[in-house]
Design an enzyme around this catalytic site. Structure first.
Site, short mmCIF file in Angstrom:
data_model
loop_
_atom_site.label_atom_id
_atom_site.label_comp_id
_atom_site.label_asym_id
_atom_site.label_seq_id
_atom_site.Cartn_x
_atom_site.Cartn_y
_atom_site.Cartn_z
N GLU A 249 28.82 -28.91 29.12
CA GLU A 249 28.87 -27.85 29.74
C GLU A 249 27.91 -27.52 30.86
O GLU A 249 27.54 -28.35 31.05
CB GLU A 249 29.07 -26.84 28.30
CG GLU A 249 29.40 -26.60 27.08
CD GLU A 249 29.08 -25.98 25.97
OE1 GLU A 249 28.59 -24.49 25.15
OE2 GLU A 249 27.83 -26.80 25.94
N LYS A 251 24.73 -25.66 32.10
CA LYS A 251 23.28 -25.63 31.91
C LYS A 251 23.23 -23.98 32.62
O LYS A 251 23.12 -23.55 33.82
CB LYS A 251 22.34 -26.13 32.03
CG LYS A 251 20.99 -25.59 31.50
CD LYS A 251 19.69 -27.12 31.95
CE LYS A 251 19.04 -26.74 30.23
NZ LYS A 251 18.60 -24.96 30.69
N ARG A 256 17.93 -17.99 26.76
CA ARG A 256 18.87 -18.40 25.59
C ARG A 256 18.73 -16.82 24.13
O ARG A 256 17.66 -16.26 24.42
CB ARG A 256 17.92 -19.07 24.41
CG ARG A 256 18.57 -20.07 22.97
CD ARG A 256 19.62 -21.35 23.87
NE ARG A 256 19.86 -21.68 22.64
CZ ARG A 256 19.81 -22.90 21.93
NH1 ARG A 256 18.55 -23.70 22.71
NH2 ARG A 256 20.24 -24.01 21.28
N ARG A 271 14.26 -16.99 22.34
CA ARG A 271 13.81 -17.76 21.67
C ARG A 271 12.78 -18.14 21.23
O ARG A 271 11.97 -19.22 19.99
CB ARG A 271 13.87 -19.25 23.31
CG ARG A 271 13.44 -20.88 22.50
CD ARG A 271 14.21 -21.12 23.42
NE ARG A 271 13.04 -22.79 22.98
CZ ARG A 271 12.75 -23.65 24.14
NH1 ARG A 271 13.05 -24.22 24.88
NH2 ARG A 271 12.19 -24.35 24.17
N GLU A 299 23.78 -17.67 25.77
CA GLU A 299 22.77 -17.38 26.79
C GLU A 299 23.28 -16.08 27.08
O GLU A 299 24.37 -16.10 28.03
CB GLU A 299 23.14 -18.49 27.96
CG GLU A 299 22.03 -19.06 28.66
CD GLU A 299 20.64 -19.69 28.78
OE1 GLU A 299 19.84 -19.48 29.14
OE2 GLU A 299 21.18 -20.29 27.66
N ARG A 413 14.75 -30.82 18.55
CA ARG A 413 15.27 -31.23 19.38
C ARG A 413 15.85 -33.11 18.99
O ARG A 413 14.95 -34.20 18.87
CB ARG A 413 13.86 -31.34 20.88
CG ARG A 413 14.61 -31.99 22.18
CD ARG A 413 12.91 -32.16 22.72
NE ARG A 413 12.12 -30.55 22.62
CZ ARG A 413 12.40 -29.79 23.38
NH1 ARG A 413 13.67 -29.99 24.71
NH2 ARG A 413 12.07 -28.97 23.69
N LYS A 419 20.42 -32.50 28.57
CA LYS A 419 20.42 -31.85 29.22
C LYS A 419 20.55 -32.72 30.48
O LYS A 419 19.39 -33.40 30.63
CB LYS A 419 19.73 -30.35 29.45
CG LYS A 419 18.30 -30.77 29.54
CD LYS A 419 18.16 -29.16 28.60
CE LYS A 419 15.94 -29.43 28.72
NZ LYS A 419 15.14 -28.69 28.78
#
Length: 554
Positions: A249, A251, A256, A271, A299, A413, A419
């Site tokens: 996708e 970024k 967020r 976030r 987002e 994470r 990313k």
């Protein structure tokens, strides 16, 4: 659970909580921290267990409780002055030496008071609630100073730490969950899962003690921690990590957002776990049209039709308590949905991304103010060069690469999500001190000293640079007022201020060099502020290890 049963009905004292916190701070070993907290939690009745678990996790209220105390550094400093007779000039050198408002409170209380411990956890909870309800800075100062006036040094230390929002004892919420699990002989995964669903580690602890972690239902309208992606070093890193087939996708260069929708109510969380619904009122109605209760991960992006607008425009909306019609028209936004955590009465985080996407695609339209992200399937990482260039041409930061088999792991994470961003050296840092500028900015706090964390597990802040440029006058004016309200200490008649480390910024620079100028041992050459990062918490900033990797060997 037999340990401490005889004491379960005694009202817990803040002093004992503080002694336990001191013991936690005195060891770097996680298992020892967990054991110390666990032994203490076992000794408490249910009401105090609820309070202590929240406080050890760094929460003044339950996560599903939107109240705040709005007590900043200036209020803490003024209340401490009023309670002890120490002036701001007396407190400043102590803060410089100790670097922690709680330790300053302990030292000055010790110098002038000889109180015995009387403050209970119940009274602490009452004080926090009253500070939330009290309006006016003077009233808050009076309320807090009255309690500090009769506090012991240790009580004052942890009361101030709790109000400042960070105990700084090396104890994360995950370790508190571990302590609860071990104390009450419950599987850690069940404790963590219940805490995520309930949004209250205190209530979770009580249910764990009662062995009542089955059939815990999802409580909407408290933010769930976001799953995070790992930066990819290059395409080879992606090829080595991803399965034979993976999803790609864009970024997005936005913030967020997590949207909760149920029974005609909508809440959007950032976030940083703050509710930001009021900043994006045009998203409420599209979310209300969804046919079921949902929690969406996505987002918020500035966009007009299909064109992505610069992130700087979005920043103008983030600091506003109320977004006016002109700003709504000038900077329209869309919510791009790319994951689904809950729908149709079912928690979906333990289902693979491919299954979550299938449900999401049936719920979210392809265009409009609420739109579905485009996820393309790839089986060859070498093809991503062209896709990266296309994403940048569309005004986005780069690419997100995800395994279709990945579960949603709140607050983690992992390498199931990666990313790929623009090749420019940047650091996320937190502002620790501010200074009045020069020339046309002589009335603004425009010069920012900033810090990184010592390590992933050590939140000690280490200054690494100072930046003077990158923000607009409007942003600086807004931040000037904010920093004045969150000043820990000032000198030079307010020209220089130590501030609460709450504002995260993204900085770029020419290179990193070893330096004795800062405690970190490094300095940034020609640092510039790229942008504010209100979507990030101070705990999200980069670490000293990241800085070391960027050091210029010359």
């Amino acid at each position: 659970m037999s340990k401490g049963v005889a004491f379960l009905e005694i009202e817990a004292k803040l002093e004992k909580f503080a002694e336990t916190a001191e013991a936690v701070a005195g060891t770097t070993k996680k298992l020892e921290k967990v054991a110390i907290v666990g032994d203490y939690l076992q000794s408490l009745n249910d009401a105090d267990l609820t309070r202590a678990a929240r406080y050890f996790a760094g929460h003044q209220f339950a996560q599903n409780d939107s109240r705040t105390t709005n007590v900043g550094g200036s209020i803490l400093s003024a209340a401490l002055s009023e309670a002890t007779g120490f002036s701001g000039d007396d407190l400043y050198p102590r803060y410089v030496r100790l670097g922690d408002a709680g330790e300053v409170a302990e030292e000055v209380i010790k110098a002038v008071k000889h109180n015995t411990p009387t403050i209970t956890l119940a009274e602490t909870e009452s004080l926090i609630s009253r500070l939330s309800e009290t309006r006016g800075t003077k009233n808050k100062i009076a309320l807090l100073s009255a309690v500090l006036h009769r506090a012991t040094p240790l009580e004052a230390k942890y009361l101030v730490k709790l109000l400042a929002g960070d105990l700084r004892i090396g104890l994360r919420e995950s370790l508190v969950e571990d302590a609860i699990a071990r104390s009450f002989v419950q599987p850690l995964e069940k404790v963590s899962y219940a805490n995520m669903l309930l949004g209250d580690i205190g209530y979770t602890a009580v249910r764990a003690r009662a062995a009542d972690l089955q059939d815990v239902g999802m409580r909407l309208f408290h933010p769930i921690k976001f799953m995070l992606a790992t930066p990819a070093a290059d395409l080879t890193d992606i090829a080595r990590t991803m399965p034979d087939e993976f999803l790609v996708e864009d970024k997005f260069d936005g913030i967020r957002a997590q949207a909760h929708v149920s029974d005609g109510r909508v809440a959007i969380y950032s976030r940083t776990m703050d509710e930001i619904t009021h900043r994006f009122p045009e998203l409420v109605q599209p979310l209300l049209t969804l046919p079921t209760d949902v929690i969406i991960d996505g987002e918020v992006v500035p966009a007009k039709d299909d064109a992505i607008l610069p992130f700087s425009g979005l920043q103008k909306r983030l600091g506003r308590k109320k977004v006016g019609t002109q700003l709504l028209i000038a900077i329209p936004v869309v919510l791009v949905a790319y994951d689904l955590l809950y729908a149709n009465g079912r928690v979906l985080i333990d289902e693979p991304l491919s299954a979550r996407r299938e449900v999401l695609e049936r719920l979210i339209p392809a265009s409009g103010p609420l739109r579905l992200s485009i996820a393309k399937s790839f089986n060859d990482a070498s093809q991503l060069d062209n896709e990266f260039d296309a994403a940048r041409a569309r005004g986005n930061e780069g690419l997100m690469i995800k395994s279709p088999a990945s579960f949603y792991k709140p607050g983690r994470r992992g390498r199931e999500w990666m990313k790929l961003k623009r090749a420019i050296a940047t650091l996320d840092v937190v502002v620790t001190a501010v200074e009045v500028g020069h020339g046309k900015r002589r009335h603004l706090l425009s010069d920012y000293t900033f810090a990184v964390k010592r390590s992933v597990d050590d939140d000690e802040l280490l200054n690494i640079g100072k930046a003077y440029s990158g923000l607009t006058d409007a942003e600086l004016a807004e931040l000037t007022e904010y920093f004045k309200q969150h000043t820990i200490q000032e000198f030079g008649h307010g020209r220089v201020r130590l501030v609460q480390p709450t504002v995260v910024i993204e900085v770029t620079f020419d290179r990193v060099q070893p330096s004795n100028r800062h405690k970190s041992g490094f300095a940034l050459r020609f640092p510039r502020i790229l942008r504010l990062r209100p979507d990030k918490l101070p705990t999200d900033i980069d670490t000293l290890d990241t800085v070391r990797k960027l050091v210029d060997p010359t």
